[in-house]
Design an enzyme around this catalytic site. Structure first.
Site, PDB file in Angstrom:
ATOM      1  N   LYS A 195      10.913 -27.628  11.809  1.00  0.00           N
ATOM      2  CA  LYS A 195       9.946 -26.666  11.258  1.00  0.00           C
ATOM      3  C   LYS A 195       9.523 -25.750  12.398  1.00  0.00           C
ATOM      4  O   LYS A 195       8.722 -26.136  13.247  1.00  0.00           O
ATOM      5  CB  LYS A 195       8.733 -27.429  10.700  1.00  0.00           C
ATOM      6  CG  LYS A 195       8.007 -26.764   9.552  1.00  0.00           C
ATOM      7  CD  LYS A 195       7.397 -25.421   9.844  1.00  0.00           C
ATOM      8  CE  LYS A 195       6.076 -25.503  10.588  1.00  0.00           C
ATOM      9  NZ  LYS A 195       5.596 -24.147  11.001  1.00  0.00           N
ATOM     10  N   GLU A 270       4.020 -32.318  23.364  1.00  0.00           N
ATOM     11  CA  GLU A 270       3.928 -31.420  24.516  1.00  0.00           C
ATOM     12  C   GLU A 270       2.894 -30.358  24.156  1.00  0.00           C
ATOM     13  O   GLU A 270       3.135 -29.514  23.296  1.00  0.00           O
ATOM     14  CB  GLU A 270       5.283 -30.787  24.816  1.00  0.00           C
ATOM     15  CG  GLU A 270       6.241 -31.817  25.409  1.00  0.00           C
ATOM     16  CD  GLU A 270       7.614 -31.255  25.700  1.00  0.00           C
ATOM     17  OE1 GLU A 270       8.516 -32.069  25.914  1.00  0.00           O
ATOM     18  OE2 GLU A 270       7.767 -30.025  25.688  1.00  0.00           O
TER      19      GLU A 270
HETATM   20  P1  NAD Z   1       0.261 -24.531  17.175  1.00  0.00           P
HETATM   21  O1  NAD Z   1      -0.181 -25.911  17.481  1.00  0.00           O
HETATM   22  O2  NAD Z   1      -0.662 -23.627  16.480  1.00  0.00           O
HETATM   23  O3  NAD Z   1       1.585 -24.546  16.289  1.00  0.00           O
HETATM   24  C1  NAD Z   1       2.749 -25.223  16.709  1.00  0.00           C
HETATM   25  C2  NAD Z   1       3.530 -25.645  15.491  1.00  0.00           C
HETATM   26  O4  NAD Z   1       2.776 -26.610  14.751  1.00  0.00           O
HETATM   27  C3  NAD Z   1       3.842 -24.516  14.510  1.00  0.00           C
HETATM   28  O5  NAD Z   1       5.157 -24.681  14.020  1.00  0.00           O
HETATM   29  C4  NAD Z   1       2.815 -24.747  13.407  1.00  0.00           C
HETATM   30  O6  NAD Z   1       3.231 -24.252  12.165  1.00  0.00           O
HETATM   31  C5  NAD Z   1       2.735 -26.249  13.386  1.00  0.00           C
HETATM   32  N1  NAD Z   1       1.519 -26.807  12.806  1.00  0.00           N
HETATM   33  C6  NAD Z   1       0.287 -26.255  12.762  1.00  0.00           C
HETATM   34  N2  NAD Z   1      -0.573 -27.077  12.108  1.00  0.00           N
HETATM   35  C7  NAD Z   1       0.131 -28.175  11.741  1.00  0.00           C
HETATM   36  C8  NAD Z   1      -0.199 -29.373  11.047  1.00  0.00           C
HETATM   37  N3  NAD Z   1      -1.422 -29.618  10.607  1.00  0.00           N
HETATM   38  N4  NAD Z   1       0.776 -30.281  10.868  1.00  0.00           N
HETATM   39  C9  NAD Z   1       2.022 -30.068  11.317  1.00  0.00           C
HETATM   40  N5  NAD Z   1       2.402 -28.941  11.962  1.00  0.00           N
HETATM   41  C10 NAD Z   1       1.462 -28.011  12.190  1.00  0.00           C
HETATM   42  O7  NAD Z   1       0.740 -23.936  18.564  1.00  0.00           O
HETATM   43  P2  NAD Z   1       1.208 -22.445  18.859  1.00  0.00           P
HETATM   44  O8  NAD Z   1      -0.017 -21.580  18.815  1.00  0.00           O
HETATM   45  O9  NAD Z   1       2.381 -22.126  18.008  1.00  0.00           O
HETATM   46  O10 NAD Z   1       1.743 -22.561  20.356  1.00  0.00           O
HETATM   47  C11 NAD Z   1       0.942 -22.403  21.492  1.00  0.00           C
HETATM   48  C12 NAD Z   1       0.555 -23.748  22.067  1.00  0.00           C
HETATM   49  O11 NAD Z   1       1.717 -24.513  22.371  1.00  0.00           O
HETATM   50  C13 NAD Z   1      -0.212 -23.638  23.365  1.00  0.00           C
HETATM   51  O12 NAD Z   1      -1.293 -24.523  23.359  1.00  0.00           O
HETATM   52  C14 NAD Z   1       0.802 -24.070  24.416  1.00  0.00           C
HETATM   53  O13 NAD Z   1       0.264 -24.581  25.602  1.00  0.00           O
HETATM   54  C15 NAD Z   1       1.579 -25.093  23.658  1.00  0.00           C
HETATM   55  N6  NAD Z   1       2.895 -25.301  24.273  1.00  0.00           N
HETATM   56  C16 NAD Z   1       3.094 -26.460  24.984  1.00  0.00           C
HETATM   57  C17 NAD Z   1       4.308 -26.672  25.623  1.00  0.00           C
HETATM   58  C18 NAD Z   1       4.527 -27.922  26.443  1.00  0.00           C
HETATM   59  O14 NAD Z   1       5.667 -28.213  26.784  1.00  0.00           O
HETATM   60  N7  NAD Z   1       3.496 -28.686  26.791  1.00  0.00           N
HETATM   61  C19 NAD Z   1       5.326 -25.732  25.522  1.00  0.00           C
HETATM   62  C20 NAD Z   1       5.080 -24.573  24.792  1.00  0.00           C
HETATM   63  C21 NAD Z   1       3.858 -24.380  24.162  1.00  0.00           C
END
Ligand code: NAD
Length: 507
Positions: A195, A270
């Site tokens: 997803k 992550e």
């Molecule tokens: P997000 O958590 O908003 O979304 C990530 C994914 O989760 C998306 O596909 C979203 O649709 C899905 N999602 C959202 N709510 C959900 C739920 N309730 N159940 C299941 N899936 C759900 O994150 P984002 O805004 O897309 O990305 C930015 C974040 O990602 C930042 O905090 C960044 O630090 C983090 N990030 C971490 C790493 C790492 O390796 N630690 C790498 C890249 C990004």
């Protein structure tokens, strides 16, 4: 990093060619080897951060679509698990070949979809191919175990793939991150339901198309598009999905843990970061400067491992910050497909609003905006690279993940103070330490609360090393054999080597 060849006008023409099929068909789901719309027929529009133009429509999946994808992954699992690993290795290498062949298309579409600059994205596709090759070569040894003989038993261990897994990825560098999760899952013998993030769904469907063209059997890898709160949530709750590999925000990770509780989901997270770069007065200042700038202003600062807090020793603070401001003001913000661009537009209006809101927060908290601190006066979600100075460790700008090209500088007097500031946040993903004092480096890295630390270096990824964070930055590690530990189950088998005494109850 040198600018790629070409110019913006030619690149825009090329982009049109890559966008044409997407405009016509939209981004569909891909389940059991077939591209299909959402069962309900629902779609949502995907706009480019460059100018808000429509990139394509995207299938908006519900629990029904996730169920179909999970069933396909469950059905495909036994044959994929039992395929000789050397065959899996060949298929994964062919996927890498396919990525390399279409690297330019992937890079251009990723730029238009995410706003990331071509300078970085042209390498990201190739890094994705490398991820496939790395795990392909490890597939034949993934099941290997140990021999732990005891006086009465030959104890052996072996690993088996856990089953169909869910992979949920964020919007910042979606292509590279998807390969990073999916390649080891496939190499381990798992099947996958992916997803991708709703803000940047384009390259995920391209990647799966490449994989099936390379001979990946139908159903081994399935794609459901849609929003986190419906498609994402349904995936984390599905009984047939044995584990969730998630990359995204810390608070989403926490929701996923709750959603997966009823089905006792194994999770790998992550998450976010507020990573420190700590510059001591004895450091090589010019190299520290290059690395600090690169680690916060590359990839639009939308990078989990970004060094978003600069901790600089007070004796060198003024000189360091002066050079920093000079360089920041020269960083080129522009169209992501302009080869000269170093910072492109932020992913989405909501994210742009979040990042720019911190300019007011900084002012209200009493920090100084030493560079940037405003949006560009044009369409698209462009912000100037920004530096806050004179920050205190307890300010919001020093505690919260902003996830944009925004650096918060805090000065310190002593090593102990630096350590307290560095550790004084909820996150612990990466840390970057600049010192030429070896014993200090050893002492400091031992106490720094971070999953990954570099000394006198920017983040240089080496695939066999463990990738992941501590505290609110994550659970579990990727990379090398750590990835297989997540996607596989350990089994112990004890074989009696003789007639040892068995307790005889009721004899
Ligand atoms: P997000 O958590 O908003 O979304 C990530 C994914 O989760 C998306 O596909 C979203 O649709 C899905 N999602 C959202 N709510 C959900 C739920 N309730 N159940 C299941 N899936 C759900 O994150 P984002 O805004 O897309 O990305 C930015 C974040 O990602 C930042 O905090 C960044 O630090 C983090 N990030 C971490 C790493 C790492 O390796 N630690 C790498 C890249 C990004």
């Amino acid at each position: 990093m040198a600018a790629p060849k070409g110019n913006l006008q030619d690149n825009l023409k090329k982009l049109e060619g890559f966008l044409a099929p997407l405009r016509e068909n939209g981004v569909l789901n891909h389940i059991g080897g077939k591209k299909v719309p959402a069962a309900s027929g629902a779609t949502f529009d995907n706009h480019s951060p460059v100018d808000e133009s429509l990139v394509c429509s995207v299938a908006r999946s519900s629990a029904q679509d996730v169920d179909a994808a999970a069933k396909a992954a469950k059905e495909a699992f036994p044959a994929w698990r039992d395929m000789p690993a050397t065959e899996r290795r060949k298929i994964l290498h062919r996927i890498a070949d396919g990525i390399v062949e279409r690297a330019e298309e992937i890079a251009f579409l990723e730029c238009q979809d995410t706003g990331q600059a071509l300078r970085f994205m042209s390498k990201a596709a190739l890094r994705g191919a490398e991820n496939f090759r790395f795990f392909a070569d490890r597939a034949p040894s993934a099941r290997d175990g140990r021999s732990l003989p005891s006086p009465t038993l030959l104890n052996i261990t072996t690993r088996v793939p856990i089953g169909p897994v869910g992979v949920i990825t964020p919007w910042n560098t979606p292509f590279m991150l998807s390969t990073w999760k999916i390649a080891p899952a496939l190499a381990a013998g798992c099947t996958v339901v992916h997803k991708p993030a709703e803000f940047s769904p384009v390259t995920a469907s391209l990647l799966l198309e490449i994989a099936e063209n390379a001979g990946l059997p139908a159903g081994v890898w399935n794609l459901v598009n849609g929003y986190g709160e419906d498609a994402g949530k349904a995936l984390t709750e599905h009984r047939d999905i044995k584990a969730i590999a998630f990359v995204g925000e810390s608070r989403t990770g926490s929701m996923i843990m709750k959603q997966g509780a009823d089905t006792l989901k194994r999770v790998h997270f992550e998450l976010g970061g507020k990573n420190p770069v700590i510059v001591f007065e004895d450091a090589d200042i010019d190299r520290a400067l290059d690395a600090a700038i690169f680690m916060i202003y590359s990839l639009n600062g939308e990078r989990c491992t970004s060094s978003s807090r600069l901790l600089v020793q007070s004796s060198i603070r003024d000189a360091f910050q002066e050079k920093l401001v000079e360089r920041i003001n020269r960083i080129k913000v522009g169209h992501p497909l302009d080869p000269q661009t170093e910072i492109g537009p932020l992913i989405h209006k909501t994210h742009f609003d979040k990042v720019t809101s911190y300019f007011d927060v900084a002012r209200a908290e009493g920090a100084t905006i030493a560079a940037g601190g405003e949006a560009l006066d044009c369409e698209g979600h462009y912000v100037k690279p920004t530096l806050f100075t004179g920050a205190r460790r307890d300010m919001r700008i020093a505690q919260e993940e902003i996830f944009g090209p925004v650096l918060t500088a805090i000065s310190f007097e002593t090593e102990q103070e630096a350590l307290e500031i560095a550790n004084g946040v909820e996150y612990g993903l990466t840390g970057y330490v600049w010192t030429n004092d070896l014993t200090r480096a050893l002492r400091f890295t031992d106490r720094l609360e971070a999953g990954m630390i570099w000394v006198n270096s920017e983040n240089v990824r080496h695939l066999p090393t463990p990738f992941g964070g501590v505290k609110s930055s994550g659970i579990g590690r990727d990379g090398g054999d750590w990835s297989f530990e997540f996607y596989m189950e350990q089994k112990h088998i004890g074989l009696a080597t003789g007639q040892h005494a068995i307790p005889r109850l009721g004899a």
